[in-house]
Design a protein around this motif. Structure first.
Motif, short mmCIF file in Angstrom:
data_model
loop_
_atom_site.label_atom_id
_atom_site.label_comp_id
_atom_site.label_asym_id
_atom_site.label_seq_id
_atom_site.Cartn_x
_atom_site.Cartn_y
_atom_site.Cartn_z
N TYR A 95 0.99 -0.97 0.02
CA TYR A 95 0.08 0.09 -0.03
C TYR A 95 0.81 1.40 0.15
O TYR A 95 0.30 2.36 -0.53
CB TYR A 95 -0.79 0.11 1.36
CG TYR A 95 -1.87 -1.06 1.07
CD1 TYR A 95 -2.88 -1.22 0.21
CD2 TYR A 95 -2.07 -1.98 2.25
CE1 TYR A 95 -3.78 -2.17 0.20
CE2 TYR A 95 -3.20 -3.11 2.29
CZ TYR A 95 -3.65 -3.08 1.25
OH TYR A 95 -4.61 -4.16 1.29
N LYS A 123 -8.28 -0.34 3.51
CA LYS A 123 -8.83 -1.49 3.09
C LYS A 123 -8.31 -2.13 1.65
O LYS A 123 -7.27 -1.38 1.31
CB LYS A 123 -10.12 -0.95 2.36
CG LYS A 123 -11.36 -0.50 3.36
CD LYS A 123 -12.68 0.18 2.60
CE LYS A 123 -13.76 0.41 3.47
NZ LYS A 123 -13.51 1.40 4.30
N GLU A 124 -8.75 -3.34 1.27
CA GLU A 124 -7.87 -3.84 0.19
C GLU A 124 -7.93 -2.92 -1.13
O GLU A 124 -6.91 -3.10 -2.08
CB GLU A 124 -8.61 -5.14 -0.10
CG GLU A 124 -8.30 -6.38 0.93
CD GLU A 124 -9.22 -6.30 2.12
OE1 GLU A 124 -8.95 -7.15 2.88
OE2 GLU A 124 -10.22 -5.44 2.00
N THR A 125 -8.97 -2.02 -1.16
CA THR A 125 -9.09 -1.32 -2.37
C THR A 125 -8.28 -0.27 -2.38
O THR A 125 -8.16 0.75 -3.35
CB THR A 125 -10.47 -0.77 -2.44
OG1 THR A 125 -10.80 -0.41 -1.31
CG2 THR A 125 -11.23 -2.05 -3.09
N HIS A 126 -7.62 0.08 -1.18
CA HIS A 126 -6.54 1.17 -1.15
C HIS A 126 -5.43 1.34 -2.34
O HIS A 126 -5.17 0.41 -2.72
CB HIS A 126 -5.68 1.07 0.13
CG HIS A 126 -4.99 2.29 0.75
ND1 HIS A 126 -3.66 2.49 -0.04
CD2 HIS A 126 -5.08 3.16 1.83
CE1 HIS A 126 -3.02 3.56 0.51
NE2 HIS A 126 -3.96 4.11 1.49
N THR A 127 -5.17 2.38 -2.70
CA THR A 127 -4.01 2.66 -3.73
C THR A 127 -2.84 1.64 -3.40
O THR A 127 -2.27 1.73 -2.22
CB THR A 127 -3.44 4.03 -3.75
OG1 THR A 127 -4.62 4.98 -3.93
CG2 THR A 127 -2.51 4.36 -5.00
N LYS A 128 -2.24 0.95 -4.48
CA LYS A 128 -1.26 0.31 -4.30
C LYS A 128 0.40 1.04 -4.83
O LYS A 128 0.30 1.57 -5.90
CB LYS A 128 -1.01 -1.01 -4.86
CG LYS A 128 -2.30 -1.95 -4.96
CD LYS A 128 -2.82 -2.21 -3.55
CE LYS A 128 -4.24 -2.89 -3.76
NZ LYS A 128 -5.32 -1.89 -3.86
N LYS A 171 -2.59 -12.75 -10.85
CA LYS A 171 -4.04 -12.32 -11.60
C LYS A 171 -4.00 -12.79 -12.93
O LYS A 171 -4.71 -13.53 -13.69
CB LYS A 171 -4.16 -10.77 -11.47
CG LYS A 171 -5.04 -10.37 -10.23
CD LYS A 171 -5.49 -8.91 -10.55
CE LYS A 171 -5.91 -8.52 -9.29
NZ LYS A 171 -6.19 -6.89 -9.23
N GLU A 187 -8.92 -14.78 -4.83
CA GLU A 187 -9.17 -13.56 -3.63
C GLU A 187 -7.99 -13.09 -2.98
O GLU A 187 -6.94 -13.73 -2.75
CB GLU A 187 -10.41 -14.09 -2.90
CG GLU A 187 -11.09 -12.73 -2.05
CD GLU A 187 -11.67 -12.03 -3.20
OE1 GLU A 187 -11.13 -10.89 -3.28
OE2 GLU A 187 -12.87 -12.14 -3.56
N THR A 188 -8.10 -11.63 -2.61
CA THR A 188 -7.12 -10.89 -1.84
C THR A 188 -7.57 -10.37 -0.67
O THR A 188 -8.83 -9.65 -0.45
CB THR A 188 -6.15 -10.19 -2.52
OG1 THR A 188 -5.79 -10.36 -3.75
CG2 THR A 188 -5.10 -9.48 -1.89
N ASN A 194 -6.87 -8.60 3.33
CA ASN A 194 -5.86 -8.11 4.39
C ASN A 194 -6.06 -9.03 5.65
O ASN A 194 -7.01 -9.53 6.06
CB ASN A 194 -6.46 -6.63 4.94
CG ASN A 194 -6.02 -5.61 4.25
OD1 ASN A 194 -5.18 -5.62 3.19
ND2 ASN A 194 -6.65 -4.52 4.21
N LYS A 254 -13.27 -7.88 5.22
CA LYS A 254 -13.38 -8.61 3.97
C LYS A 254 -13.10 -10.16 4.68
O LYS A 254 -14.01 -11.05 4.32
CB LYS A 254 -12.71 -8.25 3.04
CG LYS A 254 -12.74 -9.07 1.91
CD LYS A 254 -11.91 -8.40 0.59
CE LYS A 254 -12.11 -9.55 -0.49
NZ LYS A 254 -11.06 -9.00 -1.68
#
Length: 324
Positions: free
Chosen positions: A123, A132-137, A155, A249-250, A252, A297
């Motif tokens: 992250y 969250k998992e959707t946070h910018t990488k 992926k 699936e990914t 945290n 999640k």
């Protein structure tokens, strides 16, 4: 029906060894593959141990020929952020190239279930807390970048070849097995709780706090700690979901709670009964003030709940360090 056979890459390391023990307890047939560069043979609690390197595809093939493998768990990455900055080539070779070797051999033998240990380092600097998992990488070091590269590769391998994975982004794995038989052993040690406990044992002169002027309740950094056995339990839940036909699936993996460096030191003093020396110093480059996982999640999808408290983490780690 024969028990499922799980190949644990890096099963002689800290997290890997706890995973091996829990898989074995839950009735899986476990094979450990480790080059012992950072792992320890005496942490392996099962009989099937294969020494080898992920760079050696022929050695990997021998292992895949010898056992009927149903799934692979991959814990064999280098993990030191500072070292990754000094020697990125070492990290890209092992964490990326060697991981691709493993994926290719898995496909060769039609093994299409993988549990991959990733990191919150993907992250970078947090834009929101909890993360969250959707946070910018946007990783800020080669270690984090190497893990993100493999996440992207996974992926592509899923889309092209049907290799399904469960990827876990760890926050701070900590604690030791209740038995005291296995625990955290790194050389050199860089993790906060073991460093504190080594200080309590007199193996270090003091514990150094990097920065006391952060915008937190006591001025020190806040981190999310999760017990290594809670991690191992989540991995098995992720594995069983794959065996049940679940897609890639990914997640945290953190407790979702934050503790400051001073809180951890005070708790350790209470548990150990030792009033060891603490030195307050300057901040370290690249240390965010607060890092806490949003683990909603993994709780929702895998029905996972961490069972160990911070007290349990320090107590089990102390039990291990005292006797090892």
């Amino acid at each position: 029906m024969r028990p499922k056979t799980i190949l644990v890459i890096g099963g002689a390391g800290y997290i890997g060894s706890h995973q091996v023990k829990l898989l074995d307890q839950r009735g899986y047939n476990v094979i450990v593959y480790d080059n012992l560069s950072t792992g320890y043979r005496d942490l392996v609690t099962v009989d099937n141990f294969e020494e080898g390197d992920l760079a050696d595809k022929d050695r990997l093939r021998e292992v895949f020929n010898k056992y009927q493998i149903d799934a692979v768990m991959h814990f064999a990455a280098f993990i030191q952020v500072g070292e990754s900055i000094k020697d990125p080539a070492k990290y890209y070779r092992n964490n990326v190239t060697n991981a691709i070797n493993l994926l290719d051999i898995m496909l060769e033998y039609d093994v299409k279930n993988l549990i991959f240990s990733s990191t919150a380092a993907v992250y970078g600097e947090p834009e929101e807390i909890p993360i969250k998992e959707t946070h910018t990488k946007a990783p800020i070091n080669p270690y984090g970048r190497s893990k993100l590269m493999i996440e992207k590769i996974l992926k592509d391998y899923d889309q092209a070849y049907g290799l399904r994975y469960t990827c876990f982004r760890y926050f701070n794995a900590s604690g030791a097995d209740d038995s005291g038989r296995i625990g955290e052993k790194h050389n050199p040690e860089t993790h906060l709780i073991p460093l504190i406990l080594q200080t309590a044992l007199g193996e270090r002169d003091d514990i150094y706090i990097f920065g006391i002027d952060y915008n937190t309740k006591d001025g020190t950094c806040i981190r999310d700690f999760v017990h290594v056995n809670d991690l191992a339990d989540a991995h098995i839940k992720g594995l069983e979901r794959l065996f049940g036909g679940g897609g890639s699936e990914t997640f945290n993996l953190g407790s979702g709670k934050g503790y400051s460096v001073k809180e951890i030191i005070n708790q350790a003093k209470e548990i150990t009964g030792v009033d060891f020396k603490v030195v307050e110093g300057e901040r370290r480059d690249g240390d965010p003030a607060i890092l806490i996982a949003d683990s909603s999640k993994v709780k929702q999808v895998l029905k996972w709940e961490p069972k160990y408290t911070l007290n349990d983490i320090i107590r089990t780690a102390w039990n291990w360090h005292k006797h090892n």
